[in-house]
Design a protein around this motif. Structure first.
Motif, PDB file in Angstrom:
ATOM      1  N   ARG B  47      58.240  11.538  39.091  1.00 52.48           N
ATOM      2  CA  ARG B  47      57.130  12.089  39.863  1.00 52.48           C
ATOM      3  C   ARG B  47      57.325  13.578  40.130  1.00 52.48           C
ATOM      4  O   ARG B  47      56.353  14.324  40.253  1.00 52.48           O
ATOM      5  CB  ARG B  47      56.972  11.322  41.175  1.00 52.48           C
ATOM      6  CG  ARG B  47      56.477   9.882  40.956  1.00 52.48           C
ATOM      7  CD  ARG B  47      56.629   9.038  42.209  1.00 52.48           C
ATOM      8  NE  ARG B  47      55.956   9.658  43.333  1.00 52.48           N
ATOM      9  CZ  ARG B  47      54.648   9.580  43.549  1.00 52.48           C
ATOM     10  NH1 ARG B  47      53.903   8.885  42.728  1.00 52.48           N
ATOM     11  NH2 ARG B  47      54.102  10.187  44.570  1.00 52.48           N
ATOM     12  N   ALA B  50      56.151  15.271  37.128  1.00 51.72           N
ATOM     13  CA  ALA B  50      54.684  15.262  37.107  1.00 51.72           C
ATOM     14  C   ALA B  50      54.097  16.249  38.102  1.00 51.72           C
ATOM     15  O   ALA B  50      52.938  16.624  38.002  1.00 51.72           O
ATOM     16  CB  ALA B  50      54.173  13.849  37.413  1.00 51.72           C
ATOM     17  N   GLY B  51      54.901  16.641  39.105  1.00 58.64           N
ATOM     18  CA  GLY B  51      54.386  17.534  40.134  1.00 58.64           C
ATOM     19  C   GLY B  51      53.812  16.785  41.324  1.00 58.64           C
ATOM     20  O   GLY B  51      53.175  17.380  42.180  1.00 58.64           O
ATOM     21  N   LEU B  52      54.032  15.471  41.362  1.00 59.25           N
ATOM     22  CA  LEU B  52      53.516  14.683  42.489  1.00 59.25           C
ATOM     23  C   LEU B  52      54.483  14.733  43.665  1.00 59.25           C
ATOM     24  O   LEU B  52      54.120  14.431  44.790  1.00 59.25           O
ATOM     25  CB  LEU B  52      53.279  13.235  42.064  1.00 59.25           C
ATOM     26  CG  LEU B  52      52.231  13.063  40.968  1.00 59.25           C
ATOM     27  CD1 LEU B  52      52.202  11.630  40.465  1.00 59.25           C
ATOM     28  CD2 LEU B  52      50.861  13.472  41.465  1.00 59.25           C
ATOM     29  N   GLU B  53      55.749  15.075  43.396  1.00 54.36           N
ATOM     30  CA  GLU B  53      56.717  15.320  44.465  1.00 54.36           C
ATOM     31  C   GLU B  53      57.235  16.738  44.283  1.00 54.36           C
ATOM     32  O   GLU B  53      57.403  17.196  43.160  1.00 54.36           O
ATOM     33  CB  GLU B  53      57.909  14.349  44.380  1.00 54.36           C
ATOM     34  CG  GLU B  53      57.555  12.892  44.416  1.00 54.36           C
ATOM     35  CD  GLU B  53      57.186  12.400  45.799  1.00 54.36           C
ATOM     36  OE1 GLU B  53      57.305  13.187  46.764  1.00 54.36           O
ATOM     37  OE2 GLU B  53      56.765  11.238  45.902  1.00 54.36           O
ATOM     38  N   PRO B  72      50.127  19.576  39.280  1.00 50.83           N
ATOM     39  CA  PRO B  72      50.299  18.553  38.239  1.00 50.83           C
ATOM     40  C   PRO B  72      49.450  18.813  37.000  1.00 50.83           C
ATOM     41  O   PRO B  72      49.927  18.670  35.870  1.00 50.83           O
ATOM     42  CB  PRO B  72      49.868  17.267  38.928  1.00 50.83           C
ATOM     43  CG  PRO B  72      50.054  17.508  40.375  1.00 50.83           C
ATOM     44  CD  PRO B  72      49.851  18.982  40.592  1.00 50.83           C
ATOM     45  N   SER B  73      48.207  19.228  37.223  1.00 50.08           N
ATOM     46  CA  SER B  73      47.295  19.360  36.085  1.00 50.08           C
ATOM     47  C   SER B  73      47.643  20.563  35.208  1.00 50.08           C
ATOM     48  O   SER B  73      47.226  20.636  34.066  1.00 50.08           O
ATOM     49  CB  SER B  73      45.864  19.498  36.590  1.00 50.08           C
ATOM     50  OG  SER B  73      45.769  20.600  37.457  1.00 50.08           O
ATOM     51  N   ILE B  77      51.381  17.728  31.328  1.00 46.39           N
ATOM     52  CA  ILE B  77      51.930  16.377  31.255  1.00 46.39           C
ATOM     53  C   ILE B  77      50.798  15.370  31.402  1.00 46.39           C
ATOM     54  O   ILE B  77      49.710  15.695  31.872  1.00 46.39           O
ATOM     55  CB  ILE B  77      52.967  16.114  32.366  1.00 46.39           C
ATOM     56  CG1 ILE B  77      52.384  16.447  33.743  1.00 46.39           C
ATOM     57  CG2 ILE B  77      54.216  16.940  32.139  1.00 46.39           C
ATOM     58  CD1 ILE B  77      51.926  15.314  34.536  1.00 46.39           C
ATOM     59  N   MET B  79      50.512  11.128  32.673  1.00 42.29           N
ATOM     60  CA  MET B  79      51.348  10.076  33.245  1.00 42.29           C
ATOM     61  C   MET B  79      50.640   8.736  33.173  1.00 42.29           C
ATOM     62  O   MET B  79      49.438   8.645  33.391  1.00 42.29           O
ATOM     63  CB  MET B  79      51.659  10.443  34.696  1.00 42.29           C
ATOM     64  CG  MET B  79      52.567   9.473  35.404  1.00 42.29           C
ATOM     65  SD  MET B  79      53.416  10.315  36.754  1.00 42.29           S
ATOM     66  CE  MET B  79      54.084   8.913  37.639  1.00 42.29           C
ATOM     67  N   GLY B  99      39.499  13.687  32.781  1.00 45.85           N
ATOM     68  CA  GLY B  99      40.252  14.947  32.830  1.00 45.85           C
ATOM     69  C   GLY B  99      39.542  16.067  32.088  1.00 45.85           C
ATOM     70  O   GLY B  99      39.413  17.183  32.597  1.00 45.85           O
TER      71      GLY B  99
END
Lengths: 298, 361
Positions: B47, B50-53, B72-73, B77, B79, B99
């Protein structure tokens, strides 16, 4: 399953729902039919004393209402409350729910309690407090507005400001309840959906529109229907805050009905108002359901 | 396409440190699997990529780009989530196009990309359906399709097969491998299932407690585990570990005094050294020989073709699990001669670290 089994099961079902059905019949169906019946009579304080004074008058109550400008004034005011109040309260509740649902907010349970508190406080007591807050010269609201250079508003004394003033009070008083409903719905929206949308490049508003709102659409519908019904039946707030004034600018349909029935004792006429109100709520709710069905919320 | 470097990634949730300085290199086009028990930080690591954390420390590079602070975008990447995370009110087509639509791509370009992904995954007939009308396997495919449409530099998979039934899992595993061969995109795949790791990975990273235990090809990890944890984590039934004491040149003694021959690289160990020997269940043989050790058969798990046999040696020691072709001749309660071939033994020191000789064939 055989036909006999089926019959037995159906009987058991009826038996189990009978107590609830009896209560609904006794406290809803019978009074509703009775009031429909009364709306075709001249039921008043004399008829209360002696039922022999009750006369059947056909549609006269309805005809008189239609000719009464105050009835139309009350209808108009109520429509304003519905048109302005429903979006305002639904948006406010949803915003509050998203706030207390967000991960970055500290002390979330405290916030939840604080925002829910207005709903469970006594209406009359809070109305008094709000009358102070809305006071033209000493009120906090006008003080805050003065910081932005806005001239003092006579919230409860001006016919143009009284309706928004009541709306603000009603919104503050009721959004906590809707917030809890929205919060429950928001917590069922999987976090991964929001994350997938973030990876897809969706901003905050796009995620709200394309992920969160569709996921909680049935709840938005429920809250809207409840709020519409609540707004149509607005009574206590104008009664306590403005007594329908100034210049009858906050007379709602229910307030009008109360005056017809319990101030002037025209109970037959009051029953006619109640029945018309019922038709209004029914019509609006049906339209909402239709729209929701078309939008795919249910 | 690009490779991925993670440099000294640290992540804390409050007081709890979940990633304790993890560094990983994934080469361009490589299929890397992060495997570890639950709570080891593998999902957090994924994560973070992914840039979620947000990392508490360290850097993440995709190709030459430092993406540590990017949204994230913007990272390039895509996911695939364990729960698939398909938008329930959108059709399969709209899900896959979401997207690109947000990126305001050209309509015909969107259609082309979605069509291409749908062809690769064989889901063209599903494009008009909503996720609720799909089976688990189909949803999985759509989720992968949505990832493909983004044309990412790196695929991230977060336990993508755990919600599928066993049969489908095997099939999807095969499809993942085929897909990777077709697309050749750098892939980081997280799982707790060692079979998935062994079958899919070019390289496996074993994570425990926020730290890397070992990195290597599946074969390396299986043949030459760096420590007892890795040795026991990969392979079912897991590797048998028995404590022994070195009792002479090239030999050691079990707790009951029986002697086992050690592999050649143990010659240098001084007498009295405490060790653990490990042996994989399939390396244990049953058969008469001069150095066979008698064991009593405690319990037989018959799996059809194979059987796992639990062999009780010295009192108090854990039984040895042994896997054999099942000819039905063995009975519970029998006492059988057991061979522990010296060249199949793994040696671990008192801290559980492997003592390796030269590479084994």
């Amino acid at each position: 399953m055989s036909a006999a089994d089926h019959g037995r099961e159906a009987r058991a079902g009826w038996a189990m729902s009978a107590p609830a059905l009896a209560a609904i019949a006794a406290f809803f169906v019978v009074p509703a039919i009775a009031s429909l019946f009364l709306s075709f009579t001249d039921f008043d304080i004399y008829a209360l004393a002696d039922a022999g004074n009750l006369r059947f008058v056909g549609f006269r109550n309805y005809e008189r209402l239609i000719e009464n400008p105050l009835f139309w004034k009350a209808m108009g005011n109520t429509l304003w409350f519905v048109v302005l109040g429903v979006p305002f309260i639904v948006a406010l509740s949803l915003f509050a729910a998203m706030l207390v649902n967000s991960r970055w907010l500290k002390w979330r349970p405290v916030w939840r309690v604080a925002l829910f508190a207005p709903y469970v406080t006594t209406l009359v007591a809070t109305a008094v407090v709000w009358r102070y807050l809305l006071h033209t010269r000493y009120g906090l609201v006008n003080y805050l507005l003065s910081l932005f250079g806005i001239a003092p508003i006579d919230w409860l004394g001006s016919p143009n400001a009284s309706l928004p003033a009541i709306l603000i009070f009603v919104g503050w008083k009721t959004f906590g309840y809707n917030m809890i409903i929205f919060l429950a719905a928001l917590q069922t929206v999987p976090r991964e959906l929001d994350e997938a949308a973030r990876i897809d490049g969706a901003g905050w508003f796009t995620r709200l529109r394309h992920v969160t709102l569709p996921a909680i659409a049935p709840t938005v519908l429920l809250v809207s229907v409840l709020t519409v019904a609540g707004m149509f039946q607005l009574f206590a707030e104008p009664y306590v805050m403005t007594q329908g004034g100034p210049a009858q600018s906050t007379v709602t349909i229910l307030y009008f009905m109360y005056e017809e029935g319990f101030k002037w004792w025209n109970l037959g006429s009051g029953a006619a108002v109640a029945f018309l109100l019922f038709l209004c709520i029914l019509a609006v709710t049906l339209v909402q359901l239709k729209l929701a069905k078309r939008g795919g919320a249910i | 396409m690009a490779g991925l470097s993670i440099e000294g990634a640290r992540k804390s949730f409050g007081e709890t440190e979940v990633l304790k300085g993890v560094s990983i290199e994934v080469a361009d086009g490589e299929f890397t699997v992060i495997v570890g028990p639950s709570g080891c930080g593998k999902s957090t690591l994924l994560r973070s990529v992914a840039g979620l954390e947000e990392l508490t420390g360290g850097r993440i590079l995709i190709g030459e780009r430092d993406v540590t602070d990017l949204a994230p975008s913007a990272r390039g990447i895509a996911m695939v989530f364990q729960s698939y995370a398909l938008y329930p009110h959108l059709t399969v087509y709209e899900n896959m196009a979401f997207g690109l639509r947000i990126a305001k791509a050209d309509k015909s370009e969107i259609a082309r990309q979605v069509q291409r992904a749908a062809e690769i995954l064989n889901i063209e007939s599903l494009l008009g359906r909503k996720p609720a009308a799909l089976s688990g396997g189909q949803r999985q495919r759509v989720a992968i399709g949505r990832a493909i449409v983004r044309q990412p530099e790196i695929f991230l998979f977060d336990e993508p097969l755990s919600n599928l039934d066993a049969d489908l899992r095997v099939r999807m595993r095969y499809e993942f491998a085929a897909l990777h061969r077709t697309l050749g995109t750098t892939t980081l795949y997280v799982t707790h299932d060692q079979v998935e790791a062994m079958t899919l990975a070019d390289r496996i990273i074993v994570l425990r407690d926020g730290q890397i235990e070992q990195v290597g090809t599946p074969r390396e990890l299986y043949e030459r585990p760096a420590n007892i944890f890795v040795a026991q984590f990969l392979g079912t039934p897991r590797m048998n570990i028995v404590p022994v004491t070195v009792s002479g040149a090239g030999q050691a003694t079990f707790s009951d005094g029986r002697i086992v021959a050690l592999p050649p690289h143990a010659e240098a160990l001084s007498t009295g050294t405490r060790l653990s020997v490990g042996i994989r269940p399939e390396d244990i043989a049953i058969g008469a020989a001069s150095d066979a050790l008698p064991h009593r058969i405690g319990f037989i798990e018959r799996l059809g073709g194979l059987a796992t046999i639990h062999l009780h040696g010295a009192a108090g020691d854990e039984p040895l699990a042994c896997q054999l072709r099942d000819d039905g001749s063995l009975r519970e309660g029998d006492v059988v001669p057991v061979l522990l071939p010296a060249d199949r033994l793994h040696l671990f020191d008192a801290e559980g670290r492997a003592l390796h000789g030269e590479a084994r064939e």
